[in-house]
Scaffold this motif. Structure first.
Motif, PDB file in Angstrom:
ATOM      1  N   GLN A 158     -42.191 -69.693  13.181  1.00 61.14           N
ATOM      2  CA  GLN A 158     -43.438 -70.443  13.047  1.00 61.14           C
ATOM      3  C   GLN A 158     -44.639 -69.591  13.437  1.00 61.14           C
ATOM      4  OE1 GLN A 158     -44.059 -73.536  16.124  1.00 61.14           O
ATOM      5  NE2 GLN A 158     -42.273 -72.730  17.175  1.00 61.14           N
ATOM      6  N   GLN A 159     -45.774 -69.935  12.876  1.00 60.10           N
ATOM      7  CA  GLN A 159     -47.013 -69.236  13.241  1.00 60.10           C
ATOM      8  C   GLN A 159     -47.418 -69.653  14.650  1.00 60.10           C
ATOM      9  OE1 GLN A 159     -50.355 -70.062  10.723  1.00 60.10           O
ATOM     10  NE2 GLN A 159     -51.742 -68.712  11.837  1.00 60.10           N
ATOM     11  N   ILE A 160     -47.711 -68.678  15.488  1.00 62.13           N
ATOM     12  CA  ILE A 160     -48.083 -68.959  16.869  1.00 62.13           C
ATOM     13  C   ILE A 160     -49.602 -68.980  16.987  1.00 62.13           C
ATOM     14  CG2 ILE A 160     -47.933 -68.188  19.258  1.00 62.13           C
ATOM     15  CD1 ILE A 160     -45.302 -69.206  18.039  1.00 62.13           C
ATOM     16  N   HIS A 161     -50.145 -70.114  17.435  1.00 66.00           N
ATOM     17  CA  HIS A 161     -51.584 -70.253  17.656  1.00 66.00           C
ATOM     18  C   HIS A 161     -51.895 -69.946  19.118  1.00 66.00           C
ATOM     19  CE1 HIS A 161     -52.042 -71.943  13.703  1.00 66.00           C
ATOM     20  NE2 HIS A 161     -51.206 -72.936  13.976  1.00 66.00           N
ATOM     21  N   LEU A 162     -52.965 -69.217  19.349  1.00 68.83           N
ATOM     22  CA  LEU A 162     -53.386 -68.884  20.696  1.00 68.83           C
ATOM     23  C   LEU A 162     -54.523 -69.791  21.146  1.00 68.83           C
ATOM     24  CD1 LEU A 162     -53.241 -64.973  20.514  1.00 68.83           C
ATOM     25  CD2 LEU A 162     -51.472 -66.587  21.271  1.00 68.83           C
ATOM     26  N   ALA A 163     -54.809 -69.760  22.436  1.00 65.62           N
ATOM     27  CA  ALA A 163     -55.853 -70.627  23.002  1.00 65.62           C
ATOM     28  C   ALA A 163     -56.776 -69.808  23.890  1.00 65.62           C
ATOM     29  CB  ALA A 163     -55.208 -71.765  23.796  1.00 65.62           C
ATOM     30  N   PRO A 164     -57.575 -68.926  23.290  1.00 65.65           N
ATOM     31  CA  PRO A 164     -58.444 -68.054  24.093  1.00 65.65           C
ATOM     32  C   PRO A 164     -59.541 -68.833  24.819  1.00 65.65           C
ATOM     33  CG  PRO A 164     -59.001 -67.900  21.772  1.00 65.65           C
ATOM     34  CD  PRO A 164     -57.756 -68.717  21.844  1.00 65.65           C
ATOM     35  N   LYS A 165     -60.107 -68.193  25.796  1.00 64.90           N
ATOM     36  CA  LYS A 165     -61.203 -68.781  26.558  1.00 64.90           C
ATOM     37  C   LYS A 165     -62.350 -69.148  25.627  1.00 64.90           C
ATOM     38  CE  LYS A 165     -64.116 -67.899  30.621  1.00 64.90           C
ATOM     39  NZ  LYS A 165     -64.450 -66.912  31.687  1.00 64.90           N
ATOM     40  N   ILE A 166     -63.008 -70.252  25.928  1.00 64.27           N
ATOM     41  CA  ILE A 166     -64.103 -70.740  25.085  1.00 64.27           C
ATOM     42  C   ILE A 166     -65.448 -70.334  25.691  1.00 64.27           C
ATOM     43  CG2 ILE A 166     -65.288 -72.824  24.299  1.00 64.27           C
ATOM     44  CD1 ILE A 166     -62.507 -74.071  23.933  1.00 64.27           C
ATOM     45  N   PHE A 167     -66.272 -69.711  24.870  1.00 61.86           N
ATOM     46  CA  PHE A 167     -67.610 -69.301  25.290  1.00 61.86           C
ATOM     47  C   PHE A 167     -68.649 -70.141  24.541  1.00 61.86           C
ATOM     48  CE2 PHE A 167     -64.809 -65.660  25.834  1.00 61.86           C
ATOM     49  CZ  PHE A 167     -65.108 -65.259  27.135  1.00 61.86           C
TER      50      PHE A 167
END
Length: 339
Positions: free
Chosen positions: A221-230
């Motif tokens: 499966q495609q892995i989605h990341l959750a980077p810091k939000i600016f």
């Protein structure tokens, strides 16, 4: 050799035949999300021998030092508190070792160096607000909503060198309701996380520490990341679809909040946080970003496949309010096109 085997057997027996009162836990966390798990451990009579949290920070108009949410709970329960500026500080490391902990638990804290997470005999586990390996990173709640997921959850896993990649202990799932935003989903996952932390400690104490490597769950499966939000992350792109913009808004509401910029009736620029929207899917007879308002009760913006209707908004310098309330005293320049 016989003596070595006996010593090893004794260590294993000691570590995994402890009672909750004998198990020495150091808890690490800072924000509100980390409060419920700590309270749950204490309510279940686990032996929390120390708390590690961020140093107090100035807050409010008076810039008075504000203790973290976790520190406030620790004070209420007379728990020893460590607040290191640097996690490799020798003084902090010595103080941490002196607590003689068997297990570290990390919830919404900083990235730990190996010298810290490798310290306790039974290891260090982290609670993450997603179904790993999906949404590794700093903002899993926000990104799950922004991407329109229908399900999320929490994961407890042992820490290792790479962030959010350690072997999984437990996962618990929860449905994402159409009415959820980042605030409501945060609260649901906080309670689910509290239950999962206690369940994970009991699981470790039982000696049944079966772990699942995250790569076994990927299944191509495609892995989605959750980077810091600016701040720049939060600007609304009106060229997206109705559904994408709606998910974007609720994924950032109430904080840090999606925003847009435009011109008021006098042509002066303004910035506004958009906190809740509804949608009208159709073929808009207007260019993307076009503002449609009667400057009385309604405000909508043309997007790729219809209109995004602004329900709750907060213009800079004003409180959050329903659009009808805002338009009683604040008018927009029409026509105009938002970018």
């Amino acid at each position: 050799l016989i003596i070595t085997i006996r010593v090893a057997f004794f260590i294993i027996y000691y570590l995994y035949n402890m009672t909750k009162e004998e198990l020495r836990i150091v808890y690490m966390g800072t924000p509100e999300f980390a409060v419920a798990p700590l309270q749950s451990l204490l309510a279940n009579q686990y032996n929390v021998v120390g708390v590690v949290t961020m140093p107090d920070k100035p807050a409010g108009r008076g810039h008075k030092l504000q203790a973290s949410a976790v520190k406030q709970v620790a004070i209420e329960h007379n728990l020893p508190i460590l607040q290191p500026e640097k996690l490799k500080d020798p003084i902090f490391l010595e103080a941490l070792r002196s607590l003689n902990a068997d297990l570290f638990i990390v919830v919404a804290f900083r990235m730990l160096p190996e010298v810290v997470w490798n310290m306790p005999r039974m290891g260090t586990f982290n609670l993450h607000a997603s179904l790993l390996p999906q949404y590794r990173g700093a903002a899993p709640i926000n990104w799950a909503l922004i991407r329109g997921e229908k399900e999320t959850g929490v994961t407890s896993f042992f820490l290792t060198h790479e962030i959010d990649t350690g072997d999984i202990l437990l996962q618990r799932k929860i449905a994402i309701d159409d009415t959820d935003n980042a605030g409501s989903l945060h609260d649901k996952l906080m309670q689910l996380g509290a239950e999962t932390v206690v369940e994970t400690v009991a699981y470790i104490l039982s000696g049944n520490t079966s772990k699942t490597p995250q790569n076994e769950l990927m299944n191509g499966q495609q892995i989605h990341l959750a980077p810091k939000i600016f701040k720049e992350t939060c600007r609304i792109n009106w060229s997206l679809s109705c559904e994408e913009i709606k998910n974007f808004v609720r994924g950032l509401s109430p904080y840090p909040a999606a925003y847009t910029e435009g011109l008021d009736a006098k042509g002066a620029p303004f910035s506004a946080k958009v906190l809740h929207v509804s949608t009208q899917v159709c073929t808009p007879e207007a260019r993307i970003g076009t503002v449609s308002t009667d400057n009385k009760t309604t405000l909508k913006i043309a997007c790729a496949d219809g209109w995004v209707i602004i329900d709750t908004i907060q213009v800079a310098g004003k409180k959050a309010m329903q659009t009808e309330e805002l338009l009683r005293g604040f008018h927009l320049l029409v026509p105009q096109q938002l970018t």
